[in-house]
Design an enzyme around this catalytic site. Structure first.
Site, PDB file in Angstrom:
ATOM      1  N   GLY A  53     -56.520  54.181  81.875  1.00  0.00           N
ATOM      2  CA  GLY A  53     -57.233  55.459  81.877  1.00  0.00           C
ATOM      3  C   GLY A  53     -58.559  55.400  82.617  1.00  0.00           C
ATOM      4  O   GLY A  53     -59.023  54.325  83.045  1.00  0.00           O
ATOM      5  N   HIS A  54     -59.198  56.545  82.715  1.00  0.00           N
ATOM      6  CA  HIS A  54     -60.444  56.614  83.485  1.00  0.00           C
ATOM      7  C   HIS A  54     -61.587  55.866  82.802  1.00  0.00           C
ATOM      8  O   HIS A  54     -61.704  55.849  81.588  1.00  0.00           O
ATOM      9  CB  HIS A  54     -60.848  58.053  83.802  1.00  0.00           C
ATOM     10  CG  HIS A  54     -60.988  58.965  82.628  1.00  0.00           C
ATOM     11  ND1 HIS A  54     -61.274  60.288  82.778  1.00  0.00           N
ATOM     12  CD2 HIS A  54     -60.881  58.758  81.307  1.00  0.00           C
ATOM     13  CE1 HIS A  54     -61.347  60.846  81.591  1.00  0.00           C
ATOM     14  NE2 HIS A  54     -61.103  59.955  80.689  1.00  0.00           N
ATOM     15  N   ASN A  55     -62.395  55.238  83.648  1.00  0.00           N
ATOM     16  CA  ASN A  55     -63.580  54.494  83.199  1.00  0.00           C
ATOM     17  C   ASN A  55     -63.253  53.234  82.419  1.00  0.00           C
ATOM     18  O   ASN A  55     -64.160  52.603  81.868  1.00  0.00           O
ATOM     19  CB  ASN A  55     -64.506  55.375  82.348  1.00  0.00           C
ATOM     20  CG  ASN A  55     -65.006  56.577  83.115  1.00  0.00           C
ATOM     21  OD1 ASN A  55     -65.066  56.559  84.341  1.00  0.00           O
ATOM     22  ND2 ASN A  55     -65.317  57.635  82.416  1.00  0.00           N
ATOM     23  N   GLY A  57     -64.343  63.557  78.811  1.00  0.00           N
ATOM     24  CA  GLY A  57     -62.931  63.801  78.514  1.00  0.00           C
ATOM     25  C   GLY A  57     -62.099  62.559  78.737  1.00  0.00           C
ATOM     26  O   GLY A  57     -62.076  62.013  79.825  1.00  0.00           O
TER      27      GLY A  57
END
Lengths: 370, 370, 370
Positions: free
Chosen positions: A239-241, C368
């Site tokens: 996922g992001h980050n 998010g």
């Protein structure tokens, strides 16, 4: 296929030879299928029977290996499997693609492509992208604007490297992997979920390998990062980050939710998952199908959903198997003491579980379903 | 990158300003990395420390935020994160692809392509397909015969939109997603499983977002449907004839088997699964890795495999951790009463669980395996 | 769409007709949506209500079906669903692609392409590959050097068939599946994990179907094998050297780790996993989300993680639901006997599980996340 003498090979991996150093070998194989022209390897006790039955012409074995009556030539080394892995490439060199840019590839102006780069049919490279020397790009692969690809990388068929993604040297990306796609980020608004623009980057270290059909999202604001030498099996989601340290091994179908940090040298079993915003310490071991919902300390070993220390999880699993018996024992005690209670029957919900299993269905509106 | 004054931005999101309304901002960043030219945001207590340490020039904060000694200019709004999400696109406009049809795209006769559509290199559009105004189609994407694509859609690299699929307006489909593939449907025949032709459709509502490498099967006879504004993360599987309502959020690796119905506003954690032919009521919450094998009522919260009410599941997990102790207590009672029994040892099967974890193997015939 | 009379259809599937043999039918549909020109089918009791309410012009039903007052023409057969599956293709013939090689396809010298093969736009076929008669290859698909593809195969969009892979006749591969990618094999070396060259093959039997975005790795030294008529749903992962027998059904998101052997006729529920080097006997049933870590005997039915016999697993699940009650009963006994103890509270770790659930987040640096 090239051929090598035993002494050729022994020199390359520092082996001492018991048997015929002039024997010519023309291939590698596992103990079970090897023939007189093949090199095989013996690395652990479970292979003892196979090594005594093998028809291999030569076998890599540990320094401690005792020849006791075997007919093959022995190459004794410190680490037979590592030596074997090195020798395999002598017999099976990596297939080299046609050099240069295929006539059907499309390179935008302003892209910079290094020497000895191979771009296959249908490859697309957008403006501002840079591709390092000696990198091979498989057919149908996309490299977005401003992406930076290191030297000696290997990309399979139909890979996506999105805009601005950075990859170190010698990164391998297998067919269908997506790197730098949008993260899953929304804010509730008056008219439903509002997409949060995903403007962060995605930085992949050197010598990383990314399996087929993996998905690695770019950061929302900051970057998603994967450290040097980390290896992802197929169908892994990052996922992001997320930040993954160096030297991790991540098996197929693992999912790591946004903003979690994975320390160096961590290993994941297949289908394990990590919730968002967690920290997994360096050297942790996450068993297959584990659901990690809290931080894991460095070196921690966890299993189960929700994840708990591996030892507790195994202990509970063991006790769980004896629950029916425990219920009976308590009922016996109660009878002795005059109290109530009894054993439950298997619930209807339990019996429904098998519906997760695919059947060749025989129902109506929907002919055949998983 | 464009620049904006604080008052510019405040006007757009209805903020009241504490500090310098003429300060020029040239970017957005998270609190931790923002500099004097950046806008950041503060949305909840966990960010309290970060907001006091930030070097950001301006910060979006809730209406209730007290300036107490901070050096940045404050923009107070009702919803800092939503306002931030809106402002991000001012600084980072969505990259606009080259307009028109790329020379290497292939459009069959009879396809209808609207105004301001961008078709990237290698795109294939079959006969009878219709693509709405302003839609952007990434390189290598396939749009099958008779498919209907709304206006303002965004398709990434190598997306598959199969024949007859219908997508509403502003649908985003990320790289490698497959929409309208055959469902998994067979009937046993005298000579093995007989494929059931999958002739149903696949209808996706407006403002839906579908993550990278997702797979959404077409219906067997009727349609597979996904409602407006529903968002799918990466690698999600949706079986044939599934009907998903509007405004759902479905995390990565979720699988929904054939013919199940998911009510509006349902949220799924990662790696959760739903067996076939079930009904999940509107607003349900399905925890990560849950295995749903029975219907879930509207608003129901479930966890575990087989899924049960979240509260029961958590309670059982808590008691499970104290099972070893309970066994000891029962043994103590038995000793008091003269009955038998004792604690189990960790079973061999438990100890094997770690084999789901990837190792750098040292075994034989198979050099290195997950 | 073609039209058929009831007697036409009855003859093809050996049906006896109750009603009008001359009725013309122009389509197939499920009972719920069928109209007077449609054929539907009735296959099991759960469809009883639907069959009595249907507006279908004709219905396939079991031999035992009693007409009692229905208005549709009845076609009585041995197996209504199988007959229906056969008839569907009469009304909806499989769409036939343009024959021949598309002008944008790229065929290397030395590839051999059989008669009546269709190669879509952007297809790439490397040297030494052979494609059997009547095979259809979707746009953007890649067939590597030396691969052998049987007759009558059907490949979707953007499929990868890597070098040397062998596929039998009539194999269907859906969009984005990867066959013959490198396995996940490393040996620890002095400078991190050392890649083990993956030089084995990948052999797929006849009449196999492989779902969208599946990944099937080639062998490390020997071959990965999938037997005749086995069907894989979407997003399935098959590791290197895995051998899957014939006639298996494997639901979406299943992962099978390296070197495991799956006997003929085995069925897997969705998201199940098998660790490496195991043997699953013929005819086994693996419930959805099961984590198999030990061998399963022929015909074995297992569930849970770690997997155990289905019956034990369900029994434990049933007892687990009554654990809180058991703790109370034991506490009562202890009070009676004067011993200590009590009920645990729900642990903090339990309450964190919901973090696996996606939220529209309101936090900071990462706007998010899943």
């Amino acid at each position: 296929m090239p051929a090598f003498t035993v002494s050729d090979l022994a020199r390359r991996v520092g082996a001492d030879v018991l048997g015929d150093p002039d024997r010519r070998l023309c291939g590698v194989a596992s103990l079970g299928v090897a023939g007189p022209g093949d090199l095989a390897f013996f690395a652990r006790e479970a292979m003892r029977e196979a090594v005594h039955g093998t028809r291999a012409g030569a076998v890599l074995a540990p320094r401690s290996f005792e020849p006791g009556g075997v007919r093959f030539t022995i190459l004794r080394v410190d680490d037979p499997q590592l030596s074997f892995a090195r020798i395999v490439r002598l017999f099976h060199p990596e297939p080299v693609p046609a050099p240069g840019i295929h006539p059907t590839a499309w390179i935008d102006e302003g892209a910079r492509v290094g020497e000895a780069v191979s771009l296959g049919p249908g490859v697309v490279v957008e403006g501002g992208a840079r591709i390092g020397r000696g990198t091979w790009v498989g057919p149908g692969t996309f490299i977005g604007r401003g992406a930076r690809v290191g030297v000696g990388c290997r990309f399979g068929h139909a890979v996506s490297i999105l805009h601005g993604v950075e990859l170190g040297d010698r990164v391998r990306v297998h067919a269908g992997a997506r790197i730098g796609t949008d993260g899953f980020g929304y804010v509730p608004g008056p008219d439903g979920a509002h997409k949060v623009p995903q403007i962060g980057g995605c930085v992949i270290g050197a010598d990383v390998e990314i399996g087929a059909n993996c998905t690695i999202d770019r950061g929302a604001l900051d970057d998603t990062r994967i450290g040097d030498r980390t290896k992802l099996d197929n169908l892994v989601h990052v996922g992001h980050n997320v930040r993954i340290g160096s030297d991790c091994l991540i098996a197929a179908h693992v999912g790591i939710a946004g903003s979690s940090e994975i320390g160096a040298g961590t290993r994941f079993g297949g289908q394990a998952g990590v919730a968002g915003h967690l920290r997994i310490g360096a050297g942790a071991r996450i068993a297959g199908q584990t659901g990690v919902v809290r931080d894991v300390p460095p070196g921690g070993q966890v299993g189960g959903t929700p994840a708990r220390p591996r030892r507790s999880w195994l202990k509970e699993a063991a006790y769980l198997g004896r629950l029916p018996d425990l219920f009976q024992r308590v009922a016996r005690l109660e009878r002795g003491s005059g109290a109530g209670g009894g054993a439950p029957r298997v619930r209807r919900d339990g019996s429904g579980v098998g519906e997760g299993e695919p059947r060749v269905r025989r129902d109506g509106s929907d002919a055949g379903s998983a």
